[in-house]
Design an enzyme around this catalytic site. Structure first.
Site, PDB file in Angstrom:
ATOM      1  N   ASP A 290      -5.204   2.296  -2.910  1.00  0.00           N
ATOM      2  CA  ASP A 290      -4.059   1.678  -2.231  1.00  0.00           C
ATOM      3  C   ASP A 290      -4.536   1.003  -0.937  1.00  0.00           C
ATOM      4  OD1 ASP A 290      -1.544   0.837  -1.511  1.00  0.00           O
ATOM      5  OD2 ASP A 290      -0.757   2.826  -1.047  1.00  0.00           O
TER       6      ASP A 290
ATOM      7  N   ASN B  75       2.914  -7.611  -3.698  1.00  0.00           N
ATOM      8  CA  ASN B  75       3.847  -7.672  -2.552  1.00  0.00           C
ATOM      9  C   ASN B  75       3.289  -8.568  -1.453  1.00  0.00           C
ATOM     10  OD1 ASN B  75       1.814  -5.786  -1.904  1.00  0.00           O
ATOM     11  ND2 ASN B  75       3.156  -4.621  -0.552  1.00  0.00           N
TER      12      ASN B  75
ATOM     13  N   LEU C   5      -4.503  -7.230  -1.545  1.00  0.00           N
ATOM     14  CA  LEU C   5      -5.446  -8.248  -1.058  1.00  0.00           C
ATOM     15  C   LEU C   5      -4.745  -9.331  -0.247  1.00  0.00           C
ATOM     16  CD1 LEU C   5      -7.944  -8.557  -4.062  1.00  0.00           C
ATOM     17  CD2 LEU C   5      -7.953  -6.971  -2.127  1.00  0.00           C
TER      18      LEU C   5
HETATM   19  O1  DOR Z   1       1.238   2.312   2.879  1.00  0.00           O
HETATM   20  C1  DOR Z   1       1.530   1.419   2.106  1.00  0.00           C
HETATM   21  N1  DOR Z   1       1.191   0.143   2.359  1.00  0.00           N
HETATM   22  N2  DOR Z   1       2.226   1.698   1.003  1.00  0.00           N
HETATM   23  C2  DOR Z   1       2.728   0.736   0.226  1.00  0.00           C
HETATM   24  O2  DOR Z   1       3.332   1.042  -0.757  1.00  0.00           O
HETATM   25  C3  DOR Z   1       2.547  -0.674   0.549  1.00  0.00           C
HETATM   26  C4  DOR Z   1       1.346  -0.856   1.369  1.00  0.00           C
HETATM   27  C5  DOR Z   1       1.272  -2.233   1.976  1.00  0.00           C
HETATM   28  O3  DOR Z   1       1.519  -3.203   1.282  1.00  0.00           O
HETATM   29  O4  DOR Z   1       0.919  -2.314   3.154  1.00  0.00           O
END
Ligand code: DOR
EC number: 3.5.2.3
Length: 416
Positions: free
Chosen positions: A298, A87, A56
Site C-alpha cells: 500500500d 485513486n 503511483l
Molecule cells: O493510507 C492510505 N493511503 N490508505 C488508503 O487507502 C489510500 C492511501 C492513499 O491513497 O494515500
C-alpha cells in the site's frame, strides 16, 4: 539481448550458480557466460516480487509520485510488476487512460505496470465504470481503493460484472460511518492522546458484509491491507466456507502499532490505521498458517509538507516500497523463513491475481531479484527513488536489500 548473472545462490541452496537470460526469458542455469555479465555478489536470487497494491499517483498528483519515480522505487525494492491504484486525479476509470499509462510505463525500463481501474465511475460508489472496456484496455483489477464501497448494492453489481469478466475486485474494507473522522486506531492510545479513533469494528463489520456479497455472487474478492485480528478471522471463516476470497497484509501493520502515534507524527497516519500489538501478532500468525495470501505495501506517497501537517489534517499513507522486503526479512525472516516470505511476495500475489506463479525455471519470464540477505544497511530515504524521501524505518539498520532487479531480461535496478 543476453545477460548472465554470476555468483548467485538459489533459495535453500549453498551452491554458487549463474543464470543466463535472453530475449526476456530464462535461457538456462550455469551455462558459459554470454552477453553482459553481472556479478551477483553472492546474493540470493528469487523471482522478482509482485506488488498488487501501490499508489503511483499518476495522473494528476505527480508532486507526490509519478510513474518514473514510483516504478524506479519498485524496481529498487525488488519488484518486477506493480498494480497501481486508481485513486488519482482524474480517477483511472477511462480505458484510454489505462492504455496510456501502460504505454508510458513500458518505455521506462523499470518495473512493469499493470494498472487497476476504478470499480465505479470517479470512485464515487454510484454507477459502475465501463468494466469491460477497462479490462480490454489492460486493467487487471477493479477497486475503489482509497475510498470505501459504502453502497452494498453497487458493490454486488460490480462483483457480478467482474465475475463475468473473470476479474478480481479488491476492497478497502472500512465502514465509513464507523470510521467517521478517526485518524488512528480507537483504543487506550487514542483516548490518552485525545484523538478521534477508528474502531476495529469498522474493518470487521465491512469485511463481514462483503463476505456475504461474495457468498451471494460467487465473485472473487480480495481484501486489501487487513489491520485487525477480527478482520482476519472473518476472512478465515469465509475461506472455510469455500468462498473465493483472498487477503493481504502490509508490513506496516505487522511492524508498527498505534503506540507510534504518541508523538503526534503524521508519518504514522495511515488507513486502515496502525492497530495494537495483539492485532499485529495475529496477522503474522495468518501469514504463517496460510490464511493470508500475500504481502503488499500500500505504498502511499505524499509530499513532506502534507505529512508534516497536524495529525488531524495530514493525509493518510505510508511510503516504503524500497524497503518492504528488508523490513519483512529483518523483522520476521526468522519466524517466516525465506521460502515462505518469498512465496508471499511472488506466488501469493500471482494467485490472487490469477496469474501464473513465477519460477526461475528455464523458459520462464526473466523477472528476478538478487537479494543481499546478510549485510546490514541503514535506511537512508535521501537515496530513495520515490519522491517520498521519508519513511517510518529511516535510520534503522535492515538486511535484505535488493542488489539487482531484472525485468523482462533487462536490468531495472542495480545497487551502486
Ligand atoms: O493510507 C492510505 N493511503 N490508505 C488508503 O487507502 C489510500 C492511501 C492513499 O491513497 O494515500
Amino acid at each position: 539481448m543476453t545477460l548472465t548473472i554470476t555468483n548467485i545462490k538459489r533459495v535453500g541452496s549453498d551452491k554458487t550458480e549463474s543464470v543466463t537470460v535472453e530475449n526476456g526469458k530464462i535461457k538456462g542455469w550455469n551455462l558459459p557466460a554470454e552477453g553482459d555479465v553481472l556479478d551477483g555478489k553472492g546474493g540470493t536470487v528469487a523471482p522478482a516480487f509482485l506488488e498488487i497494491h501501490a499508489h503511483l499517483r499518476e495522473p494528476g498528483q505527480t508532486e507526490k509520485e509519478d510513474l518514473q519515480s514510483g516504478l524506479a522505487a519498485a524496481a529498487a525494492g525488488g519488484y518486477g510488476t506493480v498494480v497501481c491504484m486508481p485513486n488519482t486525479s482524474p480517477v483511472i476509470d477511462d480505458p484510454a487512460l489505462v492504455r496510456s499509462l501502460i504505454e508510458k510505463a513500458n518505455g521506462l525500463g523499470l518495473a512493469r505496470l499493470r494498472p487497476s481501474a476504478a470499480l465505479t465511475k470517479g470512485q464515487k460508489g454510484e454507477a459502475l465504470a465501463e468494466l469491460t472496456y477497462l479490462r480490454d484496455a489492460g486493467a487487471v483489477m477493479f477497486t475503489d481503493d482509497g475510498r470505501t464501497n459504502e453502497n452494498a448494492r453497487v458493490l454486488r453489481l460490480g462483483l457480478e460484472y467482474a465475475k463475468s469478466l473473470g476479474m478480481v475486485v479488491s476492497v478497502h474494507a472500512e465502514d465509513a460511518t464507523l470510521r467517521a473522522d478517526g485518524v488512528m486506531n480507537e483504543g487506550p492510545v487514542s483516548e490518552a492522546l485525545g484523538l478521534p479513533g477508528n474502531p476495529a469494528a469498522a474493518e470487521a463489520a465491512r469485511i463481514a458484509r462483503d463476505m456475504e456479497l461474495v457468498a451471494q455472487t460467487g465473485a472473487r474478492l480480495h481484501v486489501q491491507h487487513l489491520s485487525t485480528a477480527r478482520g482476519l478471522d472473518i476472512v478465515r471463516e469465509a475461506k472455510g466456507r469455500g468462498l473465493p476470497v483472498t487477503c493481504e497484509v502490509c508490513p506496516h501493520h505487522l511492524d508498527l502499532t498505534d503506540e507510534k502515534l504518541r508523538e503526534f507524527d503524521a508519518m504514522y497516519k495511515v488507513a486502515p490505521p496502525l492497530r495494537t500489538q495483539a492485532d499485529a501478532d495475529h496477522l503474522l500468525e495468518g501469514l504463517l498458517d496460510g490464511s493470508v495470501d500475500c504481502i503488499s505495501t500500500d505504498h502511499a506517497p505524499h509530499t513532506r509538507a502534507e505529512k508534516e501537517r497536524d495529525l488531524l489534517d495530514a493525509p493518510f499513507g505510508i511510503a516504503y516500497i524500497e524497503v518492504a522486503f528488508p523490513v519483512m526479512w529483518t523483522r520476521f525472516g526468522e519466524k517466516l523463513g525465506l521460502p515462505k516470505l518469498i512465496d508471499l511476495m511472488t506466488a501469493g500475489p500471482a494467485r490472487v491475481m490469477g496469474w501464473p506463479v513465477p519460477t526461475l525455471d528455464e523458459g520462464e519470464n526473466a523477472d528476478l531479484v538478487v537479494l543481499d540477505l546478510n549485510t546490514e544497511r541503514e535506511v537512508n530515504p535521501a537515496e530513495f527513488k520515490s519522491k517520498a524521501k521519508f519513511t517510518p524505518w529511516q535510520g534503522q539498520k535492515l538486511r535484505g536489500f535488493p542488489l539487482l532487479t531484472v525485468v523482462d531480461g533487462k536490468v531495472a535496478f542495480q545497487r551502486a
